[in-house]
Scaffold this motif. Structure first.
Motif: not given
Length: 294
Positions: A93-98
């Motif tokens: 699992p991975c996620r981009l925060l921006c």
């Protein structure tokens, strides 16, 4: 989360030498002092970063985005996308925060959480809320503009960017998990780890630190190299899941620009995109000497 999707990673002589060779590749044609940053670090930072990624027991958060005018530069987001594809290939699992406008584009490509541009108190509060609620296993910031000692944000040319930048630094400062940071100029999140090495550079450096720092001539290049190494641990090539030429063209059409020239062109920090493509090919050939890839 089990690490069963990865082949064993150990600090043996061969992986150590491989990592040192890849670190050298990332600094080729450098002109902004990243060589002296690398010299101030304990060698092996790339291999150590890989180990953090491999053994992260939960969601990996990717932080990126550097404003240029009313849009964003392609350096950072492309590397983050390559890393996300490599992690997803291993069912990790991975996620981009921006923030916007990058969020509007990237949310169509991978799991994303928007971190809005807002005041300091609200930013700190949101960071703590997100960290407490989701407990990420690892943060990785790639070409993410970072806070200077005076609390503001600056471009390489000394332009103040405050008011146009979401304060993702608070995620890094408050996180209890390891933080990997990638940068190529000294004003990015993570560079606080080597402030003394940045003292002679004509910039206003970021003071937010990290666990492991990866300096590079172009930040995206470090993202590609880490992603390719992650794929090699699965016995696969990066180009199976990430087409740099295609993704760069698509990002350009969405308004992304070269961070150095400010132009919507197929280049990364003034380097032709083909140099990044050639780097990935070179790295995959090198990795093929250590892993069985198919």
């Amino acid at each position: 989360m089990s690490t069963q999707h990865w082949r064993s990673v150990s600090p043996d002589t061969s992986s150590w030498q491989l990592g040192l060779g890849l670190e050298s590749l990332l600094l080729q044609q450098g002109k902004r002092g990243m060589e002296q940053v690398a010299a101030s670090l304990e060698p092996g930072y790339l291999a150590r970063s890989l180990n953090h990624l491999v053994h992260a027991q939960g969601e990996v958060w990717l932080l990126s985005g550097f404003p240029v005018g009313d849009t964003f530069e392609n350096d950072g987001p492309l590397g983050a996308l390559a890393l996300a594809r490599a992690l997803q290939a291993a069912k990790r699992p991975c996620r981009l925060l921006c923030s916007r406008p990058l969020f509007a584009y990237m949310q169509e490509l991978l799991p994303c959480t928007e971190f809005p541009i807002m005041g300091r108190e609200a930013s700190q509060s949101l960071a703590m809320q997100l960290l407490t609620t989701h407990s990420p296993a690892l943060l990785l910031a790639i070409e993410r503009v970072g806070m200077a000692a005076d609390g503001h944000y600056y471009s390489m040319r000394g332009q103040c960017l405050s008011g146009r930048v979401a304060e993702l630094d608070w995620l890094v400062r408050e996180a209890e998990c390891p933080v990997i940071a990638i940068g190529d100029g000294g004003n990015e999140i993570g560079m606080g780890k080597v402030n003394q090495a940045l003292a002679s550079l004509p910039i206003t450096p970021c003071v937010t630190g990290c666990t492991e720092l990866i300096p590079a001539t172009v930040s995206n290049w470090a993202g590609y190299v880490l992603a390719a190494w992650l794929m090699a641990l699965q016995g696969r090539f990066l180009h199976e899941v990430f087409d740099l030429q295609h993704e760069a063209q698509r990002m350009q059409q969405a308004g992304a620009v070269d961070g150095l020239t400010g132009q919507a062109e197929l280049s990364e920090d003034g380097f032709a995109l083909q140099q990044g493509v050639a780097l990935v090919e070179q790295v995959e050939q090198l990795l093929g000497q250590y892993y069985v890839l198919s």
